[in-house]
Design an enzyme around this catalytic site. Structure first.
Site, mmCIF file in Angstrom:
data_model
loop_
_atom_site.group_PDB
_atom_site.id
_atom_site.type_symbol
_atom_site.label_atom_id
_atom_site.label_comp_id
_atom_site.label_asym_id
_atom_site.label_seq_id
_atom_site.Cartn_x
_atom_site.Cartn_y
_atom_site.Cartn_z
ATOM 1 N N ASP A 136 0.817 -1.224 0.000
ATOM 2 C CA ASP A 136 0.000 0.000 0.000
ATOM 3 C C ASP A 136 0.845 1.265 0.000
ATOM 4 O O ASP A 136 0.388 2.335 -0.361
ATOM 5 C CB ASP A 136 -0.864 0.001 1.273
ATOM 6 C CG ASP A 136 -2.327 0.062 0.938
ATOM 7 O OD1 ASP A 136 -2.682 -0.361 -0.176
ATOM 8 O OD2 ASP A 136 -3.109 0.540 1.777
ATOM 9 N N GLU A 184 -16.636 8.313 -5.662
ATOM 10 C CA GLU A 184 -17.385 7.823 -6.821
ATOM 11 C C GLU A 184 -18.881 8.114 -6.716
ATOM 12 O O GLU A 184 -19.565 8.204 -7.731
ATOM 13 C CB GLU A 184 -17.187 6.297 -6.958
ATOM 14 C CG GLU A 184 -15.790 5.917 -7.394
ATOM 15 C CD GLU A 184 -15.486 4.436 -7.198
ATOM 16 O OE1 GLU A 184 -16.418 3.612 -7.306
ATOM 17 O OE2 GLU A 184 -14.314 4.110 -6.929
#
Ligand code: AMP
Length: 396
Positions: free
Chosen positions: A148, A334
């Site tokens: 990550d 989103e």
């Protein structure tokens, strides 16, 4: 080749089996409450009904075995034998300063993941257990660690150093690492393709806004700054994390309420952010409902979040001396048209214009700026699992 993607959290394990011939997801699912009472496995095979089981899951080793059983199950499975799995891609939280790319797992890689336990105390141990469980359950199959933190390793020292005693960096590795790297990498690359930008001459800002949120400045395809720090607590206010605060608040409240530093950090991670400001919920859907109903604190939470997001975007425009594209991704980015609208209103002075109809739509990849906007603003759905699977395939 079929690739199994595993994302082990402290008490959960999310998985997807992806057929890399066509990048189709054959099955996905999640094991929850690992190591606790009432563990649950939810398995969703493509084209078949969801399958929920509640078997005991004392540890991640058992969870991995249950996932493999579900994948080859006569009724709910999608493959006949575990041998059909060609490789496993693992999302690993912290690679410290050692890994700037994904890597095939060997003993050295496992040692680095272990050395980074203090930097990712909840996730790195679970990630290592997931890797070792797969070594036992799928002997001989290659495994890849996708970190990550890796995408952010290109940050220059002026972005990653803190202005604290220098030997903290030398002795303990205290610096900005940044997180959500797989998402920032996937989305910035896709934004460059989508907008037809020159990858070698592009300035992109990615706003990964979800339950955890981070923003990154991506210059010519490389990360030069990001909002999360040594841990995911720094940066934007999030679902339950405070984000940036004056560090003196920790001492002030700890003294007033007789709390330890650990207790304070727990509050800043789990009881702060949108949950604390709204007094209602960490979920942006609830905040929007609250704002619509005239709830002042839900409105404040959304306004604070958008304001802080705009401030980070503004600072990264300065850091890159301009911007070609601003991209929204993840659960909030989103789906939440209110956050996007409130955030982008701060950039009218730059000639950025939002198409309110396009902004209202959900989920799909698109521009939300008008054709005459000076900067392209877009929504690009993130897909961590696909990126992990692609990197795994590339490496093996
Ligand atoms: P993530 O961490 O990327 O999975 O994002 C999860 C968060 O996305 C949830 O906590 C919600 O706050 C937010 N979210 C999901 N759907 C919507 C929606 N339709 N409108 C606003 N926020 C949403």
């Amino acid at each position: 080749m079929k690739i199994l993607v595993l994302n082990c959290g402290s008490s959960s394990l999310k998985y997807q089996l992806i057929d890399m011939e066509n990048e189709e997801v054959l099955a996905k699912g999640i094991c929850e409450r690992i190591g606790q009472e009432l563990s649950v496995l939810t398995h969703k095979p493509d084209g078949k009904d969801k399958f929920v089981r509640e078997p005991p899951m004392p540890d991640h080793q058992v969870a991995v075995e249950l996932v493999l059983e579900a994948l080859i199950d006569a009724d709910h499975g999608v493959i006949e034998h575990a041998d059909e799995i060609g490789a496993v891609g693992h999302r690993v939280l912290h690679g410290g300063q050692v890994y700037s790319k994904s890597i095939i797992v060997d003993e050295d890689v496992k040692k680095v993941i272990k050395d980074c336990f203090p930097l990712g105390p909840l996730h790195n141990p679970a990630n290592l257990i997931g890797i070792e469980a797969c070594e036992k359950a799928l002997p001989g199959k290659p495994q890849v660690a996708v970190f990550d933190t890796a995408f952010h390793q290109t940050m220059p020292p002026k972005a990653y150093m803190y202005a604290v005693p220098y030997d903290w960096y030398e002795k303990y590795g205290i610096r900005r690492y940044g997180f959500h790297g797989t998402s920032h990498a996937f989305v910035s690359k896709r934004a460059i393709e989508f907008a037809g930008l020159d990858p070698e001459n592009s300035k992109v800002i990615v706003c990964h806004l979800g339950n955890g949120s981070s923003i990154s400045a991506v210059l010519n395809g490389k990360c030069i700054d990001t909002s999360m720090g040594l841990t995911p607590l720094e940066g934007l206010p999030m679902g339950t994390r405070s984000g940036d605060i004056d560090p003196a608040i920790v001492q002030f409240v700890a003294n007033k309420e007789n709390k330890t530093v650990d207790e304070m950090l727990n509050i800043l991670n789990k009881e702060s952010g949108m949950l604390a400001v709204s007094g209602k919920s960490s979920d942006f859907r609830d905040l929007n409902d609250g704002m619509d109903a005239g709830d002042e604190r839900c409105t404040l939470a959304l306004e604070m979040f958008s304001y802080k997001t705009a401030k980070y975007i503004g600072s990264y425009i300065a850091a890159m001396n301009g911007v070609d594209a601003i991209v929204f991704t993840a659960g909030v980015g989103e789906n939440d048209d209110v956050v996007r609208k409130l955030t982008m209103e701060y950039f009218g002075y730059m000639g950025i214009k939002i198409d309110l109809e396009e902004n209202k739509k959900r989920g799909e990849e698109r521009y939300i700026s008008t054709p005459d906007s000076k900067v392209k603003v877009m929504v690009i759905p993130t897909n961590d699992e696909l990126r992990i699977a692609r990197e795994t395939l590339e490496l093996i």
